[in-house]
Design a protein around this motif. Structure first.
Motif, PDB file in Angstrom:
ATOM      1  N   ALA A 275      47.254   5.615  -7.714  1.00  0.00           N
ATOM      2  CA  ALA A 275      45.946   5.938  -8.272  1.00  0.00           C
ATOM      3  C   ALA A 275      44.865   5.221  -7.477  1.00  0.00           C
ATOM      4  O   ALA A 275      43.821   5.800  -7.158  1.00  0.00           O
ATOM      5  N   ASN A 276      45.131   3.971  -7.107  1.00  0.00           N
ATOM      6  CA  ASN A 276      44.191   3.178  -6.330  1.00  0.00           C
ATOM      7  C   ASN A 276      43.852   3.886  -5.019  1.00  0.00           C
ATOM      8  O   ASN A 276      42.684   4.098  -4.687  1.00  0.00           O
ATOM      9  N   THR A 277      44.894   4.284  -4.285  1.00  0.00           N
ATOM     10  CA  THR A 277      44.681   4.975  -3.017  1.00  0.00           C
ATOM     11  C   THR A 277      43.876   6.252  -3.220  1.00  0.00           C
ATOM     12  O   THR A 277      42.924   6.527  -2.486  1.00  0.00           O
ATOM     13  N   LEU A 278      44.249   7.021  -4.222  1.00  0.00           N
ATOM     14  CA  LEU A 278      43.589   8.307  -4.434  1.00  0.00           C
ATOM     15  C   LEU A 278      42.124   8.120  -4.797  1.00  0.00           C
ATOM     16  O   LEU A 278      41.243   8.799  -4.269  1.00  0.00           O
ATOM     17  N   VAL A 279      41.868   7.165  -5.691  1.00  0.00           N
ATOM     18  CA  VAL A 279      40.486   6.932  -6.107  1.00  0.00           C
ATOM     19  C   VAL A 279      39.636   6.533  -4.906  1.00  0.00           C
ATOM     20  O   VAL A 279      38.537   7.060  -4.675  1.00  0.00           O
ATOM     21  N   MET A 280      40.210   5.627  -4.102  1.00  0.00           N
ATOM     22  CA  MET A 280      39.492   5.149  -2.918  1.00  0.00           C
ATOM     23  C   MET A 280      39.204   6.301  -1.967  1.00  0.00           C
ATOM     24  O   MET A 280      38.080   6.492  -1.493  1.00  0.00           O
ATOM     25  N   THR A 281      40.239   7.106  -1.713  1.00  0.00           N
ATOM     26  CA  THR A 281      40.119   8.218  -0.783  1.00  0.00           C
ATOM     27  C   THR A 281      39.085   9.228  -1.254  1.00  0.00           C
ATOM     28  O   THR A 281      38.224   9.681  -0.496  1.00  0.00           O
ATOM     29  N   MET A 282      39.171   9.551  -2.530  1.00  0.00           N
ATOM     30  CA  MET A 282      38.293  10.597  -3.035  1.00  0.00           C
ATOM     31  C   MET A 282      36.832  10.126  -3.076  1.00  0.00           C
ATOM     32  O   MET A 282      35.923  10.912  -2.890  1.00  0.00           O
ATOM     33  N   ARG A 283      36.647   8.807  -3.318  1.00  0.00           N
ATOM     34  CA  ARG A 283      35.273   8.335  -3.341  1.00  0.00           C
ATOM     35  C   ARG A 283      34.656   8.435  -1.956  1.00  0.00           C
ATOM     36  O   ARG A 283      33.503   8.822  -1.798  1.00  0.00           O
ATOM     37  N   GLU A 284      35.469   8.104  -0.949  1.00  0.00           N
ATOM     38  CA  GLU A 284      34.974   8.215   0.414  1.00  0.00           C
ATOM     39  C   GLU A 284      34.599   9.650   0.756  1.00  0.00           C
ATOM     40  O   GLU A 284      33.707   9.900   1.557  1.00  0.00           O
ATOM     41  N   ARG A 285      35.337  10.602   0.156  1.00  0.00           N
ATOM     42  CA  ARG A 285      35.111  11.998   0.511  1.00  0.00           C
ATOM     43  C   ARG A 285      34.141  12.680  -0.449  1.00  0.00           C
ATOM     44  O   ARG A 285      34.079  13.902  -0.459  1.00  0.00           O
ATOM     45  N   THR A 286      33.440  11.904  -1.265  1.00  0.00           N
ATOM     46  CA  THR A 286      32.578  12.508  -2.280  1.00  0.00           C
ATOM     47  C   THR A 286      31.737  13.651  -1.717  1.00  0.00           C
ATOM     48  O   THR A 286      31.709  14.753  -2.255  1.00  0.00           O
ATOM     49  N   ARG A 287      31.100  13.361  -0.597  1.00  0.00           N
ATOM     50  CA  ARG A 287      30.171  14.349  -0.055  1.00  0.00           C
ATOM     51  C   ARG A 287      30.896  15.605   0.406  1.00  0.00           C
ATOM     52  O   ARG A 287      30.496  16.715   0.091  1.00  0.00           O
ATOM     53  N   GLU A 288      31.972  15.424   1.153  1.00  0.00           N
ATOM     54  CA  GLU A 288      32.628  16.618   1.684  1.00  0.00           C
ATOM     55  C   GLU A 288      33.294  17.433   0.593  1.00  0.00           C
ATOM     56  O   GLU A 288      33.371  18.648   0.680  1.00  0.00           O
ATOM     57  N   LEU A 289      33.761  16.752  -0.460  1.00  0.00           N
ATOM     58  CA  LEU A 289      34.350  17.503  -1.562  1.00  0.00           C
ATOM     59  C   LEU A 289      33.264  18.325  -2.254  1.00  0.00           C
ATOM     60  O   LEU A 289      33.491  19.472  -2.660  1.00  0.00           O
ATOM     61  N   ALA A 290      32.055  17.749  -2.352  1.00  0.00           N
ATOM     62  CA  ALA A 290      30.941  18.489  -2.942  1.00  0.00           C
ATOM     63  C   ALA A 290      30.618  19.701  -2.078  1.00  0.00           C
ATOM     64  O   ALA A 290      30.320  20.790  -2.586  1.00  0.00           O
ATOM     65  N   VAL A 291      30.720  19.504  -0.768  1.00  0.00           N
ATOM     66  CA  VAL A 291      30.457  20.637   0.140  1.00  0.00           C
ATOM     67  C   VAL A 291      31.453  21.749  -0.123  1.00  0.00           C
ATOM     68  O   VAL A 291      31.092  22.923  -0.243  1.00  0.00           O
ATOM     69  N   LEU A 292      32.738  21.358  -0.254  1.00  0.00           N
ATOM     70  CA  LEU A 292      33.777  22.363  -0.523  1.00  0.00           C
ATOM     71  C   LEU A 292      33.462  23.127  -1.796  1.00  0.00           C
ATOM     72  O   LEU A 292      33.570  24.348  -1.859  1.00  0.00           O
ATOM     73  N   ARG A 293      33.041  22.367  -2.811  1.00  0.00           N
ATOM     74  CA  ARG A 293      32.745  23.025  -4.085  1.00  0.00           C
ATOM     75  C   ARG A 293      31.535  23.931  -3.955  1.00  0.00           C
ATOM     76  O   ARG A 293      31.488  25.018  -4.537  1.00  0.00           O
ATOM     77  N   ALA A 294      30.559  23.474  -3.169  1.00  0.00           N
ATOM     78  CA  ALA A 294      29.372  24.302  -2.962  1.00  0.00           C
ATOM     79  C   ALA A 294      29.754  25.589  -2.235  1.00  0.00           C
ATOM     80  O   ALA A 294      29.173  26.656  -2.456  1.00  0.00           O
ATOM     81  N   LEU A 295      30.775  25.505  -1.382  1.00  0.00           N
ATOM     82  CA  LEU A 295      31.224  26.675  -0.627  1.00  0.00           C
ATOM     83  C   LEU A 295      31.978  27.660  -1.506  1.00  0.00           C
ATOM     84  O   LEU A 295      32.277  28.767  -1.085  1.00  0.00           O
ATOM     85  N   GLY A 296      32.314  27.242  -2.738  1.00  0.00           N
ATOM     86  CA  GLY A 296      32.978  28.168  -3.631  1.00  0.00           C
ATOM     87  C   GLY A 296      34.410  27.817  -3.983  1.00  0.00           C
ATOM     88  O   GLY A 296      35.102  28.607  -4.619  1.00  0.00           O
ATOM     89  N   PHE A 297      34.892  26.635  -3.564  1.00  0.00           N
ATOM     90  CA  PHE A 297      36.228  26.199  -3.992  1.00  0.00           C
ATOM     91  C   PHE A 297      36.205  25.988  -5.496  1.00  0.00           C
ATOM     92  O   PHE A 297      35.273  25.390  -6.035  1.00  0.00           O
ATOM     93  N   ARG A 298      37.235  26.521  -6.176  1.00  0.00           N
ATOM     94  CA  ARG A 298      37.253  26.418  -7.632  1.00  0.00           C
ATOM     95  C   ARG A 298      37.917  25.107  -8.080  1.00  0.00           C
ATOM     96  O   ARG A 298      38.525  24.414  -7.266  1.00  0.00           O
ATOM     97  N   SER A 299      37.835  24.863  -9.379  1.00  0.00           N
ATOM     98  CA  SER A 299      38.471  23.650  -9.925  1.00  0.00           C
ATOM     99  C   SER A 299      39.951  23.631  -9.603  1.00  0.00           C
ATOM    100  O   SER A 299      40.526  22.588  -9.294  1.00  0.00           O
ATOM    101  N   SER A 300      40.591  24.825  -9.702  1.00  0.00           N
ATOM    102  CA  SER A 300      42.030  24.876  -9.438  1.00  0.00           C
ATOM    103  C   SER A 300      42.325  24.455  -8.004  1.00  0.00           C
ATOM    104  O   SER A 300      43.308  23.761  -7.738  1.00  0.00           O
ATOM    105  N   HIS A 301      41.435  24.853  -7.071  1.00  0.00           N
ATOM    106  CA  HIS A 301      41.639  24.449  -5.681  1.00  0.00           C
ATOM    107  C   HIS A 301      41.543  22.938  -5.531  1.00  0.00           C
ATOM    108  O   HIS A 301      42.352  22.321  -4.848  1.00  0.00           O
ATOM    109  N   MET A 302      40.530  22.378  -6.171  1.00  0.00           N
ATOM    110  CA  MET A 302      40.332  20.938  -6.053  1.00  0.00           C
ATOM    111  C   MET A 302      41.539  20.192  -6.627  1.00  0.00           C
ATOM    112  O   MET A 302      42.015  19.216  -6.052  1.00  0.00           O
ATOM    113  N   THR A 303      42.017  20.687  -7.792  1.00  0.00           N
ATOM    114  CA  THR A 303      43.177  20.065  -8.416  1.00  0.00           C
ATOM    115  C   THR A 303      44.367  20.107  -7.466  1.00  0.00           C
ATOM    116  O   THR A 303      45.062  19.109  -7.257  1.00  0.00           O
TER     117      THR A 303
END
Lengths: 389, 390
Positions: A275-303
């Motif tokens: 969980a520690n690794t994942l939380v750290m990784t995902m926080r670093e990628r906050t911006r790019e994950l938002a970009v993916l979502r803005a591009l139309g990636f759905r919740s299921s994709h993110m999951t």
């Protein structure tokens, strides 16, 4: 680019971190496997027991003996196809740490009832014809380098004095669960000497082993047998061999439970590390994950993205863990047997154990990804796009 | 330096989501180590503390446990008259022959019965073993079928409390008192009248004889006399040595287990710490660049990151010791492999084990923190200032 490729690429972005996490998981798997193996070793005696054998002992305590005269009365009970008896000899070889179980037995009937102890016909004959003879297990023979014809000197604790026995045979176990560290010596030889120094207790046996025609009869025979001797000077308590062995395990129950608890806590550590690794990784990628979502990636994709990454890291860790476990178990066994002698055998890793450890780890990976996923899906895309560090 | 302290502490606080996970992981690992140490302490206390340093135990030559030993009445009589034995106020010599036997007793809430030690003795045994005191009820009346039970036995085997009966040997015995033995092995025993118990077991010999020597010199003297007397065939052991030998297997087992798992966990925890600190460094690259630009030397940056990881380690250590305090309420019962009998002991927190745990947490966090701290200190200022993020 499919989600799968994206996951693999993501994992490869931060190699050091992934390797560290995988190593962390691997150490937990190593510890888990060793723990489970230790717990299983405790149950080795229960595993090795045969369903058609009963053990009859004194109702009050194993330390009080039963008269030899019970043998014929037990044999005459309906459903009983064989009776033998044994005493715990409790001798000490050299110093007290050189422990191995010794049983004073009636040679012919004991070997007959314990078919899992394999000796050649020749060895059997020699054992039957030499009152000072003994038969030892293969593992015990290897440990002390004893060969047929060697003399083993023991110091008696329950039966005082110096004793010498000549190895007349070395038995093998018919299957892996059989205990190959026993020493069987002759009850009649022991009893003869007991007549001299402890005549009051001569002619008594520690317990009877009763073979029954069919395991289904166990309940009935047990009852008949104990009723037969009820209200006598030595009342009996009969149970299946499995229950008898399980009784010893149950007495160490608290330690076993502590080990089991530890095994569960270990999985909690995997959860934290991942969980520690994942939380750290995902926080670093906050911006790019938002970009993916803005591009139309759905919740299921993110999951799928997060869970997939977690599973991949867990899988890597599991593989490393198993690679560590195999030499680790050997080392552990070597340390235990050098310090504790024969107290713990059967420290063998079973396939079930590592399959269990891997499946648990993968389940935990799914749980661990829940934390960053929830955070990710709750976050507002617009805010995350503006996120800095 | 004060500034650095404040900076480290506040960083740990601000980034609590990451640091909490790392701290929890390390705390858990430290707690496991502490639990193993406490297990060992509890066992030592239960067994080794059972012996008093002024007491010696006589067993038959060759016997390794009281249960396996036998001492005849005439031998006991000879020993009772030896010089150098302490005396009670009524001038009785403190040499008490005892019968020790195992009985199977049904444990409340368990399927199979456990083996329990029954000790046939005299009320003077309480003088011989000052750590044992009467907690409830009264001492048994010599010559009657009355027993007193150790506090652990009362808790686990005696749901009815005082006044109920136990089946020992051939007869029923009334429980008239409960002993408090301060966590030693006597808490897991049942005491009653020696002659009554011998009759009940159909035995004519004692198991062992315990002597309180008047002083240390007397121990040596008693030892010599007994060794020289061919009628006796007895061995003399310090009571403490006897109990230490009995606990050897169990203690070794716990040590091996503790050592193996602590080693593995230490490795895992170091990895976890390294990972977290690397994450910290990576996400603060620009911040580090800024600090360097402001004139903080490399050594200060190194110190900052080491301090941070030590802070995490210290908090984890404190959490683990807190958890250990709670663990003290746990009592474990297990089979003593030396005697095949039930032995209950409490996990015991000693200052030594607390210090070890704290040191463990600090060392682990230090080891885990060094590589990331070095990386942080080595970052080139110009590049760091251009790094993405804050």
């Amino acid at each position: 680019m499919t989600i799968g490729t994206l996951i693999v690429r993501n994992v490869r972005r931060h190699r050091l971190r992934v390797i560290l996490t995988a190593l962390g998981i691997a150490t937990v798997i190593l510890a888990f496997n060793l723990l489970v193996t230790t717990v299983q070793a405790w149950y080795a005696g229960v595993e090795a027991s045969v369903p058609n054998r009963l053990i009859t002992r004194h109702a009050a305590s194993l330390s009080i003996h039963l008269p030899l005269a019970y043998r014929d009365r037990i044999a005459s009970i309906d459903g009983v196809t064989g009776v033998t008896y044994a005493n715990w000899f409790g001798g000490v070889y050299r110093e007290a740490t050189g422990f191995f179980p010794q049983f004073a037995v009636d040679p012919a009937s004991f070997l007959d009832l314990h078919q899992e102890l394999v000796v050649t016909d020749e060895e059997r004959e020699f054992f039957l014809s030499d009152r000072r003879g003994c038969v030892i297990g293969r593992r015990l023979a290897e440990q002390y380098g004893w060969k047929v014809g060697d003399v083993i000197a023991l110091k008696g604790t329950l039966y005082p004095g110096d004793w010498e026995f000549v190895v007349r045979g070395i038995y093998r176990g018919a299957d892996a669960s059989a205990d190959e560290t026993w020493m069987l010596l002759r009850w009649d030889y022991m009893n003869e000497r007991r007549h001299q120094f402890d005549p009051d207790r001569a002619g008594t046996v520690g317990w009877y082993v009763v073979r029954i025609a069919d395991p289904g009869l166990a309940g009935r025979v047990t009852k008949t047998l104990d009723t037969e001797f009820a209200n006598s000077s030595a009342e009996t308590r009969t149970e299946t061999e499995q229950a008898f062995q399980a009784g010893f395990v149950a007495m160490s129950g608290a330690i076993i439970n502590a080990l089991k608890l530890l095994a569960i806590v270990l999985n909690g550590i995997t959860l934290l590390v991942l969980a520690n690794t994942l939380v750290m990784t995902m926080r670093e990628r906050t911006r790019e994950l938002a970009v993916l979502r803005a591009l139309g990636f759905r919740s299921s994709h993110m999951t799928a993205l997060v869970t997939g990454e977690a599973l991949l890291i867990a899988l890597l860790g599991s593989m490393l863990g198993i690679a560590l476990t195999i030499p680790g178990t050997h080392l552990y066994r070597a340390v235990v047997s050098s310090k504790l002698g024969n107290f713990f055998q059967h420290l063998d890793l079973s396939p079930g154990t590592w399959i269990l450890s891997v499946s648990i780890t993968l389940c935990i990976a799914v749980c661990a990804s829940a934390v960053p996923i929830v955070r990710l899906l709750r976050a507002k895309v617009a805010e995350d796009l503006r996120y800095v560090g | 330096m004060k500034l650095l302290w404040a900076y480290s502490a506040r960083t740990v606080w601000v980034r609590s989501s990451t640091t909490t996970l790392a701290m929890a992981g390390l705390a858990l690992v430290s707690l496991i180590l502490l639990a193993v140490l406490m297990l060992g302490n509890g066992l030592d206390r239960a067994l080794i503390e059972s012996g008093s340093s002024e007491n010696v135990l006589l067993l038959r030559k060759g016997a390794t446990t009281e249960i396996a030993s036998g001492i005849y009445r005439d031998q006991a009589h000879v020993v009772g008259t030896l010089p150098g034995i302490a005396r009670t106020m009524t001038e009785q010599s403190l040499a008490i022959p005892e019968l020790v036997a195992l009985i199977s007793l049904a444990k409340t809430g368990a399927d199979s019965p456990s083996n329990v030690v029954v000790r046939g003795t005299q009320p003077d045994a309480l003088l011989l073993r000052p750590q044992v005191t009467l907690q409830e009820g009264r001492v048994w009346q010599p010559g009657t079928a009355e027993v007193v039970v150790g506090s652990q036995i009362a808790k686990r085997f005696l749901p009815g409390g005082l006044g109920t009966s136990l089946k020992i040997g051939k007869g029923e015995w009334r429980v008239v008192g409960v002993l408090d033995a301060q966590g030693t092995a006597f808490d897991s025993e049942i005491w009653g009248d020696v002659n009554q118990l011998m009759a009940s077991y159909g035995r004519d010999s004692y198991s062992s004889l315990t002597i309180r020597a008047s002083d240390q010199a007397a121990v040596q003297q008693i030892n010599e006399i007994i060794g020289a007397d061919a009628r006796l065939m007895l061995q003399v052991k310090h009571e403490r040595d006897y109990y230490r030998e009995k606990s050897l297997t169990m203690a070794t087992f716990i040590h091996i287990l503790g050592f193996t798992f602590t080693l593995i966990f230490a490795l895992g925890a170091t990895l976890g710490g390294t990972m977290t600190m690397y994450g910290m460094v990576a996400s603060r690259t620009r911040e580090i660049g800024m600090l360097r630009a402001l004139g903080f030397p490399r050594s200060k940056i190194l110190a900052v990151f080491l301090l941070e990881s030590l802070l995490i380690g210290a908090s984890a250590g404190v959490l683990a010791i807190g958890g250990g305090t709670a663990l003290q309420f746990i009592t474990l019962s297990t089979m003593n492999w030396g005697t095949f009998s039930e032995l209950a002991f409490r996990l015991t927190l000693t200052p030594g084990s607390a210090v070890t745990t704290m040191a463990f947490a600090l060392v682990i966090s230090m080891l885990g923190g060094i590589p990331p701290a070095i990386r942080a200190a080595r970052l080139p200022v110009a590049n760091a200032l251009h790094a993405p993020g804050r």
